[in-house]
Design a protein around this motif. Structure first.
Motif, mmCIF file in Angstrom:
data_model
loop_
_atom_site.group_PDB
_atom_site.id
_atom_site.type_symbol
_atom_site.label_atom_id
_atom_site.label_comp_id
_atom_site.label_asym_id
_atom_site.label_seq_id
_atom_site.Cartn_x
_atom_site.Cartn_y
_atom_site.Cartn_z
ATOM 1 N N GLY A 1 -2.135 7.378 8.084
ATOM 2 C CA GLY A 1 -0.489 7.829 7.321
ATOM 3 C C GLY A 1 -0.192 7.698 6.138
ATOM 4 N N GLY A 2 0.481 6.095 6.271
ATOM 5 C CA GLY A 2 1.632 6.262 4.924
ATOM 6 C C GLY A 2 0.730 5.387 3.860
ATOM 7 N N ALA A 3 -0.286 5.451 3.960
ATOM 8 C CA ALA A 3 -1.144 5.078 2.034
ATOM 9 C C ALA A 3 -2.439 5.436 2.352
ATOM 10 C CB ALA A 3 -1.222 3.614 2.376
ATOM 11 N N LEU A 4 -3.669 5.313 3.311
ATOM 12 C CA LEU A 4 -4.712 6.119 2.847
ATOM 13 C C LEU A 4 -5.265 7.224 1.879
ATOM 14 C CD1 LEU A 4 -7.000 5.697 3.966
ATOM 15 C CD2 LEU A 4 -7.196 8.091 6.066
ATOM 16 N N LEU A 5 -3.993 7.985 1.909
ATOM 17 C CA LEU A 5 -4.064 9.172 0.392
ATOM 18 C C LEU A 5 -4.216 8.440 -0.505
ATOM 19 C CD1 LEU A 5 -4.591 11.819 -0.238
ATOM 20 C CD2 LEU A 5 -1.967 12.394 -0.206
ATOM 21 N N GLY A 6 -2.867 8.215 -1.066
ATOM 22 C CA GLY A 6 -3.133 7.500 -2.586
ATOM 23 C C GLY A 6 -4.425 5.854 -2.378
ATOM 24 N N GLY B 1 -10.071 1.302 0.334
ATOM 25 C CA GLY B 1 -10.073 1.779 1.414
ATOM 26 C C GLY B 1 -9.878 1.617 2.967
ATOM 27 N N LEU B 2 -9.837 0.823 4.050
ATOM 28 C CA LEU B 2 -9.043 1.471 4.992
ATOM 29 C C LEU B 2 -8.191 0.021 5.239
ATOM 30 C CD1 LEU B 2 -10.528 3.071 8.162
ATOM 31 C CD2 LEU B 2 -9.471 4.142 6.366
ATOM 32 N N GLY B 3 -8.977 -1.339 4.467
ATOM 33 C CA GLY B 3 -8.519 -2.641 4.983
ATOM 34 C C GLY B 3 -7.182 -2.888 3.710
ATOM 35 N N ARG B 4 -7.456 -2.000 2.764
ATOM 36 C CA ARG B 4 -6.463 -2.367 2.218
ATOM 37 C C ARG B 4 -4.695 -1.267 2.266
ATOM 38 N NH1 ARG B 4 -3.685 -4.320 -2.641
ATOM 39 N NH2 ARG B 4 -2.762 -2.784 -3.963
ATOM 40 N N THR B 5 -5.288 -0.378 3.550
ATOM 41 C CA THR B 5 -4.345 0.570 3.671
ATOM 42 C C THR B 5 -2.601 -0.552 4.947
ATOM 43 O OG1 THR B 5 -4.736 1.052 6.165
ATOM 44 C CG2 THR B 5 -4.812 2.907 3.733
ATOM 45 N N PHE B 6 -3.671 -1.746 5.915
ATOM 46 C CA PHE B 6 -2.800 -1.755 6.402
ATOM 47 C C PHE B 6 -2.134 -3.567 5.355
ATOM 48 C CE2 PHE B 6 -6.443 -1.441 8.744
ATOM 49 C CZ PHE B 6 -5.970 -0.711 10.373
ATOM 50 N N ARG B 7 -2.636 -3.656 4.164
ATOM 51 C CA ARG B 7 -1.279 -4.845 3.240
ATOM 52 C C ARG B 7 -0.522 -4.040 2.988
ATOM 53 N NH1 ARG B 7 -4.379 -6.537 -1.217
ATOM 54 N NH2 ARG B 7 -2.512 -8.209 -1.970
ATOM 55 N N LEU B 8 -1.118 -2.552 2.637
ATOM 56 C CA LEU B 8 0.594 -1.913 1.773
ATOM 57 C C LEU B 8 1.782 -1.829 2.881
ATOM 58 C CD1 LEU B 8 -1.222 0.569 -0.135
ATOM 59 C CD2 LEU B 8 0.060 -1.464 -0.655
ATOM 60 N N VAL B 9 0.941 -1.488 4.155
ATOM 61 C CA VAL B 9 1.456 -0.588 5.289
ATOM 62 C C VAL B 9 2.407 -2.243 6.736
ATOM 63 C CG1 VAL B 9 2.381 0.347 7.088
ATOM 64 C CG2 VAL B 9 0.829 1.134 5.260
#
Length: 266
Positions: free
Chosen positions: A154-159, A167-175
């Protein structure tokens, strides 16, 4: 106060700055964002209205996923649901384009906005569906993994999907480095959305209470969807600003200009 939040319209520091930046993004791009949502809503409303006249209205289930577009006109038609998802995702991607380009002070045309959306909506649908499946599995298993994945996606996927083409892996690094901060912002956004939805539902129920019958109920449903547009617009802006904050924290020096450059990549 974070100096970056004073210099960049899509990078915030505190929760207050995040809300202020989201509000500023809405004011800056209000007219095109509302027009985009109308372009999503009107065709679906017309189709559902025609089907409703043929007795095709079903029980209360949202047409589209609650990811930036949550209109509530109801139908059991799979075709209409698919149309609403496609149009809703196109609108979501176009809205991100408009928010970023306006924040960067770069001119754009409707053709450019919807051309961008046309290139990004299929990956966006795919990643949203995959993230939704994983999140549901997380809730079914132990609940806590579901909460964790809700915050991360929810915090990063849209951007990540629209701006970075990731993809999904990037969201973990950001959040992950800012997990509690993201959790707090999403909880606040959920509370604001809930309160606004209660008020919108009360307003939309007035025609049925005052007149009664089927026609006022249809009018009330249309009114509810129209009242949902401001919430969709603000939610999208808030998620874009949240992404901007996470990105700038992980990669100092990145900001609105960087995001605008990345949007222009083919």
């Amino acid at each position: 106060m974070d100096v970056r939040s004073q210099q960049d319209p899509l990078v915030s520091g505190s929760i207050g700055e995040w809300l202020a930046a989201a509000g500023a993004a809405v004011r800056r791009s209000l007219v095109p964002l509302v027009l985009i949502q109308l372009a999503v809503f009107v065709p679906v409303a017309v189709i559902v209205g025609l089907l409703g006249g043929l007795g095709a209205f079903g029980d209360a289930e949202a047409l589209a996923p609650d990811y930036g577009f949550g209109y509530v006109l109801q139908t059991e038609s799979l075709t209409v649901r698919l149309i609403s998802v496609v149009l809703g995702t196109l609108g979501l991607a176009a809205s991100v384009f408009v928010i970023v380009r306006d924040a960067a002070g770069r001119a754009w045309t409707p053709g450019e906005a919807f051309g961008f959306a046309g290139r990004r909506f299929l990956p966006l649908i795919g990643w949203i569906l995959l993230s939704s499946v994983l999140t549901v599995v997380g809730y079914v298993l132990l609940i806590l993994p579901g909460i964790y994945l809700t915050v991360v996606f929810g915090g990063a996927l849209l951007g990540v999907v629209t701006i970075e083409r990731g993809g999904l892996g990037r969201t973990f690094r950001l959040v992950n480095p800012r997990f509690l901060g993201v959790l707090g912002r999403l909880l606040l956004l959920a509370v604001l959305s809930f309160v606004y939805s209660l008020v919108a539902a009360a307003v939309s129920a007035l025609p049925g209470l005052l007149v009664g019958g089927d026609a006022p109920a249809v009018v009330g449903a249309l009114l509810m969807n129209l009242l949902t547009i401001p919430l969709v617009v603000f939610t999208t802006a808030a998620l874009v600003v949240l992404y901007g904050e996470l990105r700038s924290r992980l990669e100092p020096g990145t900001g609105t200009a960087t995001f605008a450059d990345e949007l222009d990549r083919r």
